[in-house]
Write a protein that holds these residues in place. Structure first.
Motif, PDB file in Angstrom:
ATOM      1  N   THR A 194      67.004  82.613  17.194  1.00 46.54           N
ATOM      2  CA  THR A 194      66.195  82.805  18.414  1.00 46.54           C
ATOM      3  C   THR A 194      64.726  82.435  18.189  1.00 46.54           C
ATOM      4  OG1 THR A 194      67.726  84.542  19.040  1.00 46.54           O
ATOM      5  CG2 THR A 194      65.659  84.438  20.270  1.00 46.54           C
ATOM      6  N   PRO A 195      64.071  82.873  17.120  1.00 43.86           N
ATOM      7  CA  PRO A 195      62.678  82.434  16.925  1.00 43.86           C
ATOM      8  C   PRO A 195      62.543  80.916  16.799  1.00 43.86           C
ATOM      9  CG  PRO A 195      63.178  84.236  15.426  1.00 43.86           C
ATOM     10  CD  PRO A 195      64.458  83.858  16.088  1.00 43.86           C
ATOM     11  N   VAL A 196      63.506  80.279  16.109  1.00 41.47           N
ATOM     12  CA  VAL A 196      63.435  78.813  15.971  1.00 41.47           C
ATOM     13  C   VAL A 196      63.557  78.162  17.350  1.00 41.47           C
ATOM     14  CG1 VAL A 196      64.654  76.779  15.075  1.00 41.47           C
ATOM     15  CG2 VAL A 196      64.274  78.745  13.592  1.00 41.47           C
ATOM     16  N   ALA A 197      64.526  78.652  18.148  1.00 39.91           N
ATOM     17  CA  ALA A 197      64.729  78.072  19.483  1.00 39.91           C
ATOM     18  C   ALA A 197      63.499  78.298  20.367  1.00 39.91           C
ATOM     19  CB  ALA A 197      65.968  78.683  20.130  1.00 39.91           C
ATOM     20  N   LEU A 198      62.944  79.526  20.314  1.00 36.02           N
ATOM     21  CA  LEU A 198      61.763  79.816  21.137  1.00 36.02           C
ATOM     22  C   LEU A 198      60.570  78.970  20.708  1.00 36.02           C
ATOM     23  CD1 LEU A 198      61.871  83.702  21.611  1.00 36.02           C
ATOM     24  CD2 LEU A 198      62.209  81.938  23.336  1.00 36.02           C
ATOM     25  N   LEU A 199      60.397  78.837  19.392  1.00 41.62           N
ATOM     26  CA  LEU A 199      59.290  78.005  18.900  1.00 41.62           C
ATOM     27  C   LEU A 199      59.447  76.566  19.381  1.00 41.62           C
ATOM     28  CD1 LEU A 199      58.807  79.218  15.206  1.00 41.62           C
ATOM     29  CD2 LEU A 199      57.107  79.289  17.023  1.00 41.62           C
ATOM     30  N   ALA A 200      60.680  76.070  19.327  1.00 42.26           N
ATOM     31  CA  ALA A 200      60.918  74.677  19.758  1.00 42.26           C
ATOM     32  C   ALA A 200      60.576  74.509  21.235  1.00 42.26           C
ATOM     33  CB  ALA A 200      62.366  74.283  19.494  1.00 42.26           C
ATOM     34  N   VAL A 201      60.950  75.500  22.050  1.00 37.19           N
ATOM     35  CA  VAL A 201      60.675  75.401  23.493  1.00 37.19           C
ATOM     36  C   VAL A 201      59.161  75.477  23.742  1.00 37.19           C
ATOM     37  CG1 VAL A 201      60.956  76.562  25.721  1.00 37.19           C
ATOM     38  CG2 VAL A 201      62.919  76.296  24.202  1.00 37.19           C
ATOM     39  N   ILE A 202      58.509  76.464  23.121  1.00 35.42           N
ATOM     40  CA  ILE A 202      57.063  76.624  23.327  1.00 35.42           C
ATOM     41  C   ILE A 202      56.316  75.388  22.800  1.00 35.42           C
ATOM     42  CG2 ILE A 202      55.027  77.987  22.660  1.00 35.42           C
ATOM     43  CD1 ILE A 202      56.984  80.430  22.534  1.00 35.42           C
ATOM     44  N   GLY A 203      56.725  74.931  21.609  1.00 40.71           N
ATOM     45  CA  GLY A 203      56.080  73.752  21.023  1.00 40.71           C
ATOM     46  C   GLY A 203      56.238  72.528  21.897  1.00 40.71           C
ATOM     47  N   THR A 204      57.407  72.379  22.489  1.00 47.77           N
ATOM     48  CA  THR A 204      57.648  71.215  23.354  1.00 47.77           C
ATOM     49  C   THR A 204      56.747  71.269  24.585  1.00 47.77           C
ATOM     50  OG1 THR A 204      59.947  71.241  22.648  1.00 47.77           O
ATOM     51  CG2 THR A 204      59.438  69.921  24.578  1.00 47.77           C
ATOM     52  N   LEU A 205      56.665  72.449  25.192  1.00 41.23           N
ATOM     53  CA  LEU A 205      55.878  72.576  26.423  1.00 41.23           C
ATOM     54  C   LEU A 205      54.380  72.434  26.149  1.00 41.23           C
ATOM     55  CD1 LEU A 205      57.824  75.483  28.165  1.00 41.23           C
ATOM     56  CD2 LEU A 205      57.972  73.039  28.646  1.00 41.23           C
ATOM     57  N   ALA A 206      53.915  73.121  25.107  1.00 37.82           N
ATOM     58  CA  ALA A 206      52.474  73.096  24.822  1.00 37.82           C
ATOM     59  C   ALA A 206      52.075  71.823  24.082  1.00 37.82           C
ATOM     60  CB  ALA A 206      52.094  74.320  24.002  1.00 37.82           C
ATOM     61  N   GLY A 207      52.961  71.363  23.204  1.00 37.57           N
ATOM     62  CA  GLY A 207      52.629  70.217  22.362  1.00 37.57           C
ATOM     63  C   GLY A 207      52.463  68.926  23.119  1.00 37.57           C
ATOM     64  N   ARG A 208      53.132  68.793  24.241  1.00 34.79           N
ATOM     65  CA  ARG A 208      53.023  67.584  25.059  1.00 34.79           C
ATOM     66  C   ARG A 208      51.567  67.266  25.394  1.00 34.79           C
ATOM     67  NH1 ARG A 208      55.593  64.209  28.493  1.00 34.79           N
ATOM     68  NH2 ARG A 208      54.007  64.181  30.092  1.00 34.79           N
ATOM     69  N   ARG A 209      50.827  68.331  25.721  1.00 34.05           N
ATOM     70  CA  ARG A 209      49.415  68.154  26.072  1.00 34.05           C
ATOM     71  C   ARG A 209      48.586  67.842  24.826  1.00 34.05           C
ATOM     72  NH1 ARG A 209      46.662  71.058  30.297  1.00 34.05           N
ATOM     73  NH2 ARG A 209      47.823  70.693  32.186  1.00 34.05           N
ATOM     74  N   VAL A 210      48.944  68.528  23.737  1.00 38.72           N
ATOM     75  CA  VAL A 210      48.181  68.345  22.488  1.00 38.72           C
ATOM     76  C   VAL A 210      48.285  66.898  21.999  1.00 38.72           C
ATOM     77  CG1 VAL A 210      48.021  69.088  20.070  1.00 38.72           C
ATOM     78  CG2 VAL A 210      48.534  70.753  21.844  1.00 38.72           C
ATOM     79  N   LEU A 211      49.433  66.293  22.249  1.00 36.26           N
ATOM     80  CA  LEU A 211      49.670  64.946  21.720  1.00 36.26           C
ATOM     81  C   LEU A 211      49.219  63.837  22.668  1.00 36.26           C
ATOM     82  CD1 LEU A 211      53.181  65.457  20.070  1.00 36.26           C
ATOM     83  CD2 LEU A 211      50.947  65.415  18.972  1.00 36.26           C
ATOM     84  N   GLU A 212      48.527  64.190  23.748  1.00 32.90           N
ATOM     85  CA  GLU A 212      48.045  63.193  24.692  1.00 32.90           C
ATOM     86  C   GLU A 212      46.994  62.314  23.995  1.00 32.90           C
ATOM     87  OE1 GLU A 212      47.663  60.991  27.809  1.00 32.90           O
ATOM     88  OE2 GLU A 212      45.788  61.785  27.065  1.00 32.90           O
ATOM     89  N   TRP A 213      47.159  61.027  24.006  1.00 31.95           N
ATOM     90  CA  TRP A 213      46.169  60.159  23.342  1.00 31.95           C
ATOM     91  C   TRP A 213      45.765  58.964  24.192  1.00 31.95           C
ATOM     92  CZ3 TRP A 213      47.582  55.054  22.418  1.00 31.95           C
ATOM     93  CH2 TRP A 213      48.934  54.767  22.580  1.00 31.95           C
ATOM     94  N   THR A 214      46.440  58.759  25.342  1.00 32.32           N
ATOM     95  CA  THR A 214      46.154  57.562  26.120  1.00 32.32           C
ATOM     96  C   THR A 214      44.957  57.746  27.052  1.00 32.32           C
ATOM     97  OG1 THR A 214      47.714  58.304  27.795  1.00 32.32           O
ATOM     98  CG2 THR A 214      48.551  56.787  26.134  1.00 32.32           C
ATOM     99  N   GLY A 215      44.533  59.011  27.251  1.00 33.10           N
ATOM    100  CA  GLY A 215      43.403  59.248  28.151  1.00 33.10           C
ATOM    101  C   GLY A 215      43.839  59.441  29.590  1.00 33.10           C
ATOM    102  N   ASP A 216      45.153  59.430  29.873  1.00 25.93           N
ATOM    103  CA  ASP A 216      45.654  59.584  31.244  1.00 25.93           C
ATOM    104  C   ASP A 216      45.225  60.914  31.849  1.00 25.93           C
ATOM    105  OD1 ASP A 216      46.791  57.192  31.295  1.00 25.93           O
ATOM    106  OD2 ASP A 216      48.862  57.861  31.042  1.00 25.93           O
ATOM    107  N   ARG A 217      45.380  61.983  31.043  1.00 25.30           N
ATOM    108  CA  ARG A 217      45.110  63.318  31.575  1.00 25.30           C
ATOM    109  C   ARG A 217      43.627  63.462  31.918  1.00 25.30           C
ATOM    110  NH1 ARG A 217      44.989  68.591  29.217  1.00 25.30           N
ATOM    111  NH2 ARG A 217      45.169  67.722  27.154  1.00 25.30           N
TER     112      ARG A 217
END
Lengths: 222, 172
Positions: A194-217
């Motif tokens: 469960t912690p691994v699954a929750l971390l993966a979900v949270i990381g996916t949702l939050a990490g998308r923004r962290v990995l923004e590099w094109t300047g679109d946002r």
């Protein structure tokens, strides 16, 4: 701005640059760091008392190998996604997810085959030390993974964020299994999967923004 | 690219010029003659510039470049679809009722000055639609643009005019 003006601007701001190291080198660097952190934690906390006999138990070894393989494959797939065109087939990321799912399904199968599956799960055999170890170890090596990906150019940010969270979480689960003295699959599902699954979900949702590099946002928010 | 990595700005500029043509052709072969092809080109050039440190000189250039170009093209398509979904077709909008009191407030000179500062294509579209009372279809055939391109260009022009004239009222 006209394209010609943009080219002049980009060329004038460009100096010499050092290319990133090849993907395999970056994977090895990250693995050395995260396996090192995990090994150090196991050395400090101490492995379970019966670790040597456990290493001869096929059930224990299969679970450990599943999480270890999941972490290794996810790290390779995640680093590959950081370099445009480096991923020739999506097989790596699919295998990483399948290995993690296989780990969870294996535990579920053991829980069911042991009988009284639901009452055992409903008893919620949680052990906070396992949860803290998984989150703590994942946070350290996950932060480094994200930092390495931010220096690259991940084109598929959702997948990259998911793999950058899954890889450290899976390795952390392997280390936790070595330290955790409980073999009950219900405990593994509650406090490891469960912690691994929750971390993966949270990381996916939050990490998308962290990995923004094109300047679109940045442009959208203007 | 290898010369550019060593800091040769002229080589880098030449590469970007070369990639401009390649990207334009690549986008046109997939999208047809859309008005925002230059957006795809510019977004790709910017992305190449930002991702240049990920290019490994030991590996072929084409897969690296086309992965970026495809990704940026998809992003621009999504953005344009989002913009288009918010558009209101100008030829189905009811004609606004003219109020003399409003008309008195309009500074015609300021409107003309703002219009003159727009890019030529936007100015042309707005002049034809609003001053010559041409329909979207007439403007599109006159300028060789698709009808949706005319609507998008007009919408951008109205937005720019509103900004230039200091207006805050939403047109939609």
């Amino acid at each position: 701005m006209k394209t010609e003006e943009l080219i002049v601007k980009l060329a004038s701001t460009s100096g010499p640059w050092t290319p990133l190291a090849p993907v395999r080198i970056r994977v090895v660097r990250w693995l050395m760091l995260s396996v090192g952190v995990c090994a150090l934690t196991v050395a400090m906390v101490g492995a379970r008392a019966d670790i040597l006999p456990s290493l001869q138990d096929p059930g224990f070894v299969t679970l450990a190998l599943a999480t270890l393989a999941s972490g290794l494959v996810a790290s390779a797939a995640g680093m590959m996604l950081g370099v445009p065109g480096a991923e020739r087939t999506p097989l790596w990321r699919i295998v990483a997810v399948l290995l993690t799912a296989g780990w969870a399904l294996l535990l579920l199968a053991r829980l069911v085959s042991g009988g009284d599956a639901w009452p055992r799960l409903a008893a919620f055999p949680n052990h906070w030390a396992c949860v803290v170890e998984i989150i703590g170890l994942s946070a350290i090596s996950g932060w480094v993974f994200f930092a390495m990906l931010r220096r690259a150019a991940p084109l598929q940010r959702t997948w990259s964020a998911m793999l950058a969270t899954l890889a450290p979480a899976a390795l952390a689960a392997t280390a936790t299994q070595i330290m955790c003295p409980i073999d009950d699959p219900a405990h593994h599902i509650v406090s490891h999967v469960t912690p691994v699954a929750l971390l993966a979900v949270i990381g996916t949702l939050a990490g998308r923004r962290v990995l923004e590099w094109t300047g679109d946002r940045r442009r959208r928010s203007r | 690219m290898q010369l550019a990595q060593r800091g040769d700005q002229r080589a880098y500029a030449s590469l970007l010029v070369l990639l401009t043509g390649v990207t334009r052709q690549f986008a046109r072969s997939r999208l047809g003659a859309v008005v925002w092809i230059d957006d795809v080109v510019q977004e790709t050039l910017l992305a190449i510039h930002r991702a240049r440190q990920t290019y490994d000189p030991a590996r072929p250039f084409a897969p690296w470049f086309y992965a970026i170009a495809s990704s940026r093209m998809i992003d621009v398509i999504r953005r344009e679809r989002r913009v288009a979904s918010r558009q209101v077709a100008t030829d189905v909008l009811p004609e606004p009722v003219a109020h003399d009191t409003d008309r008195d407030d309009i500074d015609i000179d300021a409107v003309h000055a703002a219009l003159a500062s727009l890019p030529p294509r936007q100015r042309e579209v707005i002049e034809r639609l609003k001053f010559r009372d041409e329909s979207v279809r007439e403007v599109s055939s006159g300028l060789g643009m698709s009808e949706s391109a005319v609507k998008v260009t007009a919408h951008r022009g109205y937005r720019a005019l509103r900004r230039l004239l200091g207006g805050t009222r939403r047109e939609d």
